[in-house]
Design a protein around this motif. Structure first.
Motif, PDB file in Angstrom:
ATOM      1  N   GLY A 162       0.823  -1.209   0.000  1.00  0.00           N
ATOM      2  CA  GLY A 162       0.000   0.000   0.000  1.00  0.00           C
ATOM      3  C   GLY A 162       0.855   1.256   0.000  1.00  0.00           C
ATOM      4  O   GLY A 162       0.572   2.222  -0.730  1.00  0.00           O
ATOM      5  N   ASP A 195       1.147   4.161  -2.885  1.00  0.00           N
ATOM      6  CA  ASP A 195       0.997   5.585  -2.534  1.00  0.00           C
ATOM      7  C   ASP A 195       2.159   6.401  -3.089  1.00  0.00           C
ATOM      8  O   ASP A 195       1.971   7.510  -3.606  1.00  0.00           O
ATOM      9  N   ILE A 251       1.806   6.870  -6.805  1.00  0.00           N
ATOM     10  CA  ILE A 251       0.738   7.848  -7.083  1.00  0.00           C
ATOM     11  C   ILE A 251       1.222   9.260  -6.786  1.00  0.00           C
ATOM     12  O   ILE A 251       1.039  10.186  -7.590  1.00  0.00           O
ATOM     13  N   ASN A 252       1.861   9.442  -5.627  1.00  0.00           N
ATOM     14  CA  ASN A 252       2.333  10.776  -5.227  1.00  0.00           C
ATOM     15  C   ASN A 252       3.385  11.320  -6.193  1.00  0.00           C
ATOM     16  O   ASN A 252       3.506  12.536  -6.378  1.00  0.00           O
ATOM     17  N   THR A 306      -9.193  -1.288  -2.636  1.00  0.00           N
ATOM     18  CA  THR A 306      -8.559  -0.080  -2.082  1.00  0.00           C
ATOM     19  C   THR A 306      -7.525   0.477  -3.052  1.00  0.00           C
ATOM     20  O   THR A 306      -7.456   1.691  -3.287  1.00  0.00           O
ATOM     21  N   ASP A 328      -9.303   2.072  -6.095  1.00  0.00           N
ATOM     22  CA  ASP A 328      -9.918   3.369  -5.778  1.00  0.00           C
ATOM     23  C   ASP A 328      -8.870   4.478  -5.685  1.00  0.00           C
ATOM     24  O   ASP A 328      -9.096   5.609  -6.126  1.00  0.00           O
ATOM     25  N   LYS A 329      -7.694   4.163  -5.125  1.00  0.00           N
ATOM     26  CA  LYS A 329      -6.607   5.152  -5.043  1.00  0.00           C
ATOM     27  C   LYS A 329      -6.131   5.541  -6.444  1.00  0.00           C
ATOM     28  O   LYS A 329      -5.950   6.724  -6.754  1.00  0.00           O
ATOM     29  N   SER A 361      -8.706   7.677  -8.328  1.00  0.00           N
ATOM     30  CA  SER A 361      -8.711   9.081  -7.880  1.00  0.00           C
ATOM     31  C   SER A 361      -7.569   9.872  -8.522  1.00  0.00           C
ATOM     32  O   SER A 361      -7.704  11.063  -8.809  1.00  0.00           O
TER      33      SER A 361
END
Length: 346
Positions: A86, A90, A93-94, A112, A115-116, A119
């Motif tokens: 996870g 992140d 994505i960041n 999960t 969905d991340k 977005s």
């Protein structure tokens, strides 16, 4: 005022023209100087997964000169931790990666992750560990690359049936006409493990071959666990074990080690695996393992690469063949025995 209205009208026309051009290019590839692809692996020390990642890395090197942009590929090891994975996603994505490839630690965590990514509007390519259909349908930029698990199980059954029928005097140790077997299963809940376990037995039943299960247990795709389980079963059932089914080659090799280490207690049974790793084919060549079913790691890596590059540029996968429902790319298998192992060892 008239002059002002003319300026507004011209601006309106420019905006409308821009929107029309934009709509006309929907699905076309975006121009980029660099494409960044993040890959998170459930365990880097898994032999088959590491083979996929090695092939993927080679494919990038071989193909980068074919594009007018650089390809940056980053691999990270989740070490079997959902929390680690996870955090890795992140990070991707960041840092605004263009595509994220995920070899899931836990299939139940897929929603999960999806969905991340949704977005952030970053496409996802899952591989080897397939999310459930409901999760795959959460977003239109979610894809899966894997193998045809049922086919692998049926090919494994073909190897066993061919050996059993042609060498019955050797393998039917108690002369009852029934296969007494043990089953080494992969990770609990893994879709390929479930399908391979079910369909190899189902396929043999459909061929009219009777079977009796002596024992089955999960060895989590690991050689040492398979060795331990097989050693225990040899001590319990001894020479009554006629076939060893294994959901993958690494566990099959662990079983072979136990068999060789306890040769005073058991005559060699039929031992079959799945994946077609080099070590298993060498074992077949040496007359130890009976057979394996190749799960083409290179073909899977190529599919991951092709999909990732296309969606990272905003493409629509029109050039990717044999996509099921526009989301799934599942590669076929090949069976290997002593009769054709030399061809694949090359």
């Amino acid at each position: 005022m008239i002059k002002g209205k003319k300026i507004l009208n011209i601006l309106s026309l420019i905006i409308i023209s821009t929107l029309i051009v934009g709509c006309g290019n929907s699905g076309s590839l975006k121009s980029k100087k660099e494409i960044r692809i993040g890959v998170t692996l459930y365990r880097e020390d898994d032999v088959f997964i590491s083979t996929i990642s090695d092939n993927l890395e080679e494919i990038v090197k071989e193909n980068e000169s074919n594009y007018d942009f650089k390809i940056f590929l980053e691999f990270v090891d989740a070490k079997g931790s959902t929390l680690n994975q996870g955090n890795q996603i992140d990070k991707f994505i960041n840092q605004d990666y263009d595509a994220i490839c995920v070899n899931l630690v836990d299939r139940t965590a897929a929603a999960t992750i999806i969905d991340k990514a949704k977005s952030a509007d970053i496409p996802l390519i899952f591989f080897n560990r397939e999310p459930v259909e409901e999760d795959m349908n959460r977003w239109n930029k979610v894809y899966y690359v894997g193998a045809q698990a049922e086919q692998s199980a049926r090919l494994q059954a073909d190897i066993v049936s061919e050996q059993w029928i042609s060498n019955k005097e050797l393998y039917d140790k108690n002369k009852d006409g029934i296969i007494q077997y043990v089953m080494l299963e992969g990770e609990p809940g893994h879709q390929d493990a479930l399908i391979r376990t079910e369909y190899c037995i189902k396929s043999l039943n459909e061929k009219g071959i009777q079977l009796e299960k002596l024992a089955d247990d999960s060895a989590n795709w690991q050689s040492d666990q398979a060795n331990s389980k097989m050693t225990q079963w040899i001590k319990e059932f001894g020479n009554n074990i006629e076939v060893v089914f294994s959901n993958n080659d690494v566990m099959a090799l662990g079983a072979m080690y136990a068999i060789n280490s306890n040769s005073d207690l058991i005559k060699k049974p039929i031992v079959v695996g799945i994946d077609g790793i080099k070590e298993s084919m060498e074992s077949i060549k040496a007359g130890e393992m009976t057979g394996t079913v190749i799960s083409d790691a290179n073909a899977q890596a190529e599919a991951i690469f092709d999909i990732a590059i296309d969606v990272a540029q905003g493409g629509s996968l029109e050039n990717i063949g044999d996509m099921e429902n526009g989301k799934y790319k599942k590669l076929p298998h090949t069976k290997v025995t002593i009769d054709n192992v030399d061809e694949y060892l090359k």
